[in-house]
Each structure stands twice: as C-alpha cells, then as structure tokens.
Design a protein around this motif. Structure first.
Motif, mmCIF file in Angstrom:
data_model
loop_
_atom_site.group_PDB
_atom_site.id
_atom_site.type_symbol
_atom_site.label_atom_id
_atom_site.label_comp_id
_atom_site.label_asym_id
_atom_site.label_seq_id
_atom_site.Cartn_x
_atom_site.Cartn_y
_atom_site.Cartn_z
ATOM 1 N N GLY A 234 0.828 -1.201 0.000
ATOM 2 C CA GLY A 234 0.000 0.000 0.000
ATOM 3 C C GLY A 234 0.858 1.244 0.000
ATOM 4 O O GLY A 234 2.066 1.198 -0.262
ATOM 5 N N GLN A 235 0.255 2.380 0.323
ATOM 6 C CA GLN A 235 0.967 3.656 0.315
ATOM 7 C C GLN A 235 1.188 4.218 1.714
ATOM 8 O O GLN A 235 1.854 5.226 1.884
ATOM 9 C CB GLN A 235 0.173 4.678 -0.504
ATOM 10 C CG GLN A 235 0.114 4.374 -1.996
ATOM 11 C CD GLN A 235 1.441 4.650 -2.693
ATOM 12 O OE1 GLN A 235 2.132 5.606 -2.361
ATOM 13 N NE2 GLN A 235 1.803 3.807 -3.638
ATOM 14 N N SER A 236 0.643 3.552 2.712
ATOM 15 C CA SER A 236 0.655 4.145 4.058
ATOM 16 C C SER A 236 1.833 3.706 4.914
ATOM 17 O O SER A 236 2.067 4.263 5.981
ATOM 18 C CB SER A 236 -0.653 3.813 4.787
ATOM 19 O OG SER A 236 -0.807 2.402 4.898
ATOM 20 N N ARG A 237 2.579 2.694 4.481
ATOM 21 C CA ARG A 237 3.745 2.264 5.259
ATOM 22 C C ARG A 237 4.928 1.992 4.349
ATOM 23 O O ARG A 237 4.782 1.849 3.130
ATOM 24 C CB ARG A 237 3.416 1.016 6.086
ATOM 25 C CG ARG A 237 3.223 -0.261 5.265
ATOM 26 C CD ARG A 237 3.129 -1.474 6.182
ATOM 27 N NE ARG A 237 2.871 -2.702 5.435
ATOM 28 C CZ ARG A 237 3.826 -3.456 4.898
ATOM 29 N NH1 ARG A 237 5.100 -3.085 5.003
ATOM 30 N NH2 ARG A 237 3.515 -4.573 4.252
ATOM 31 N N GLU A 238 6.115 1.912 4.959
ATOM 32 C CA GLU A 238 7.330 1.650 4.192
ATOM 33 C C GLU A 238 7.508 0.151 3.962
ATOM 34 O O GLU A 238 6.984 -0.667 4.718
ATOM 35 C CB GLU A 238 8.545 2.211 4.942
ATOM 36 C CG GLU A 238 8.548 3.727 5.059
ATOM 37 C CD GLU A 238 9.712 4.239 5.880
ATOM 38 O OE1 GLU A 238 10.313 5.259 5.486
ATOM 39 O OE2 GLU A 238 10.020 3.638 6.920
ATOM 40 N N PRO A 239 8.260 -0.209 2.919
ATOM 41 C CA PRO A 239 8.504 -1.634 2.664
ATOM 42 C C PRO A 239 9.340 -2.270 3.770
ATOM 43 O O PRO A 239 10.053 -1.591 4.510
ATOM 44 C CB PRO A 239 9.279 -1.633 1.342
ATOM 45 C CG PRO A 239 9.043 -0.294 0.748
ATOM 46 C CD PRO A 239 8.842 0.647 1.891
ATOM 47 N N SER A 240 9.250 -3.593 3.861
ATOM 48 C CA SER A 240 10.047 -4.378 4.791
ATOM 49 C C SER A 240 10.497 -5.635 4.076
ATOM 50 O O SER A 240 9.848 -6.097 3.122
ATOM 51 C CB SER A 240 9.228 -4.750 6.030
ATOM 52 O OG SER A 240 9.871 -5.769 6.784
ATOM 53 N N MET A 241 11.615 -6.226 4.516
ATOM 54 C CA MET A 241 12.057 -7.479 3.927
ATOM 55 C C MET A 241 11.030 -8.580 4.139
ATOM 56 O O MET A 241 11.010 -9.567 3.401
ATOM 57 C CB MET A 241 13.410 -7.895 4.506
ATOM 58 C CG MET A 241 14.583 -7.089 3.973
ATOM 59 S SD MET A 241 14.771 -7.148 2.165
ATOM 60 C CE MET A 241 15.218 -8.855 1.906
#
Length: 372
Positions: A234-241
């Motif tokens: 989505g657009q509300s959080r940053e990516p994670s591994m």
C-alpha cells in the motif's frame, strides 16, 4: 572464444597466462573448489601501495583472518537482520526529498544514488553514529544509573567496525611475538574499511541506476511492479524485507535487473594455490583464473531470451546480504513513491560504460510523485 576453444581456455594477458572459465557448470565447478582458488593475483597497482592487505585482494592467512573478523563483526552489528532496515529506509527518505524537489523535470540520478547508499548503512557500520552532542548523551550524563539500564542509541557510542578493529589490534599487540602472522594493524584497518565501502556501495548504486533506466523504458513492467506494491504494502507504510516473499514479481524484476545489468562481468580474478582440475583440464598452481560471469548470465542454453529484459527468467537462489537487502528496500521504495520516465523525445541507452564494473551511460530521468 569459448565457442571456438571450449568453456576452459587459456590466453596471455600481457606477460601472464590466464585461464578463462565459461558457462554455468564450469564456473560452478571452478568456484566450488574450496580454498584451491581463494587467493588473488598480486597486482602491482595494489602491492606497491597496500601489499596483501584488506579483504578483496588479500590472500592466504591474512585474507582468512580479515574475512572472518569482518563477517563476525558485521553479523554482531545486525547486518542482514530486520534491525538494519531502518537505516536503509532512512537513506530513501533523504533521496525521496531530493527527487521530489525536481517536480517531474529531468535530472541526473547518478550523483544522488552514488552518494547516498553509504551514509547511514555503511558509514554507521564502519564509523558508528556520533551521539556525543545529542539528547541521549545529555540524559546519560545526567542520569547515568538509569540510562545504563534503559535501551537506546546511547549504548552504541563505541560500537562500530573501527572500534572493534582497534580493540583487536590491542589484543594482538601484547602477543605479537607469539603470533607473528597476526595481521591486525593500521594498514589493514584502512584497507578493510576501504574494501567494505566498495563492496557495500558501488554495485548497489550501479544496479539501482540500471533498474530505474529499465523501468523508464519498460513502463508496462513498472506498472506491474507498482500494482504488486500497492496490493502488498500500500501507500501508508514503508517496505520491509518481510514483504519480499509476498512480492514474487518485484523480486523477479530485481533479479532480472541484476542479470541483464551484468555489473561485474568477469568477477574478480582468482589464482590457484595448488594444482586443480576444472572441466577435464589440470590448471597448475600459481595461474590466474578469470570466471566469466557474462557467459553465464547470457548463456543461450540457460535462458530462453538471454538478451531480452524478461522478469520471469530468474528464480530465487537463497541467501541474504547487505547489498541484496538494500537493493530490495530501495528499489521497492522508489516505485512505491515515484513513476519514472524518460524525458520527452529521449530514448533510453543501454550500452554500458566499461571498467571493472558495467554502469549505465549518464542519463536524465523524470520522476513523478505517484499521488499526483
């Protein structure tokens, strides 16, 4: 030459005989020979300045010692773990502001990417984070008993690669006579730090520049990646591994960028430290061996369309490292926030600049904020 002479052939480069390995099975056989080919050739440009120091171009006992120390130290600092993601994403937040400031007009991404994939991750690992003047240091000085028991960055003041190396120098200083082969000294500290910078920044920054260029060219692939990002993150959080297993298409695109970008075409040269059998030939001790990675990445027997950008051609190989984590997080963050395109009337150029690395020719790119 491999088509004419086979997957293992020799040639003279200047006055030196070099054996070139070609093809997936031949490279796999050669590079799996344990420490038979772990040494590096003695290049005058290195030996005249920093002879047999560091990690990348060192050999023998010194190489084993420095490599083991670097790996254990970086593991101690959490490289490859979730805790390291925050510093990588901090890099992107800095780059994002710079990119957005161009407001969709053409700009050169090269300098921004070149200078950014090191300040927070590699610099923090090697030099540490300076917090003496921060609020944490002030609280520690005011309430030392309490702050010694509370978690926070005040515990990392002297926990970086250089500090660990200096401690190791001190340890070996007292027993230098008993351990004449100990290689912990100022020269090795400088060269190991230099090697970590090179390994941790150059290939990642070049691969990112290739990635942005390919996304600007193949807009339909860029759209598919963004669709997957929107669905999973989505657009509300940053990516994670942790998102990566749920993003097979994005992962395939990154792998394909690494394949077709061919950033280190000939790997680094090795030298045999004993006679070794490869591809039915005996390669004598002391011979330089060049693994031709290009022959694998563009092998017509391994890939259906070796010269075409095809994100489904590569499968997961397993294993994690700082460069791979940084590449996934930054590439995904780029496409989560921006859509990249070539300037009007400009065609993407994929002919590389040739050196030890293959990097894109300088190019201008347009980046539009996706929410716009």
């Amino acid at each position: 030459m491999a088509e004419q002479y086979g997957n293992v052939y020799s040639l003279k480069m200047g006055p030196v005989w070099t054996v070139v390995l070609n093809g997936f099975s031949t490279l796999q056989e050669g590079l799996s020979k344990g420490d038979h080919m772990s040494d590096r050739p003695a290049f005058p440009i290195h030996t005249d300045v920093l002879p047999d120091l560091g990690i990348v171009f060192a050999s023998g006992y010194s190489w084993k010692q420095q490599r083991q120390f670097a790996l254990s130290t970086l593991k101690y600092f959490g490289v490859g773990k979730k805790s390291h993601e925050s510093s990588i994403l901090e890099e992107f937040r800095y780059m994002s502001k710079e990119i957005a400031s161009h407001k969709g007009k053409p700009f050169d991404l090269h300098f921004l990417i070149e200078r950014t994939p090191s300040p927070t991750s590699i610099c923090a690992l090697i030099f540490g984070v300076q917090i003496e003047g921060s609020i944490w240091a002030q609280l520690y000085n005011a309430f030392p008993v309490l702050m010694r028991r509370l978690p926070g960055p005040h515990h990392t003041l002297q926990k970086d690669f250089i500090d660990c190396f200096l401690t190791e120098i001190q340890k070996h200083q007292d027993k230098r006579d008993d351990e004449p082969d100990a290689c912990f000294d100022g020269g090795n500290l400088v060269k190991c730090s230099f090697d970590l910078f090179g390994a941790g920044t150059e290939t990642t920054s070049i691969t990112l520049r290739w990635g942005v260029l390919y996304m600007a060219k193949y807009t339909e692939i860029q759209e598919k990646v963004q669709k997957e990002i929107d669905s999973v993150i989505g657009q509300s959080r940053e990516p994670s591994m942790e998102d990566r297993p749920n993003m097979p298409y994005t992962d395939a695109v990154i792998h394909e960028i690494q394949r077709i970008g061919n950033v280190v075409p000939h790997n680094l040269p090795h030298v045999t430290n004993r006679d070794v059998q490869i591809g039915g030939y005996t390669i004598p001790k002391g011979v330089i061996v060049m693994p031709n990675l290009t022959s694998v990445l563009f092998d017509k027997n391994e890939w259906e369309t070796p010269n075409t950008f095809n994100p489904w051609t590569l499968s997961e190989q397993g294993g994690e490292n700082l460069a791979r984590i940084e590449l996934f997080l930054l590439f995904t963050s780029f496409l989560q926030r921006f859509t990249f395109s070539m300037p009007p009337g400009v065609e993407a150029v994929f002919k590389p600049r040739v050196s030890i690395f293959l990097s894109p020719q300088p190019y201008q790119i347009c980046a539009t904020l996706r929410e716009e």
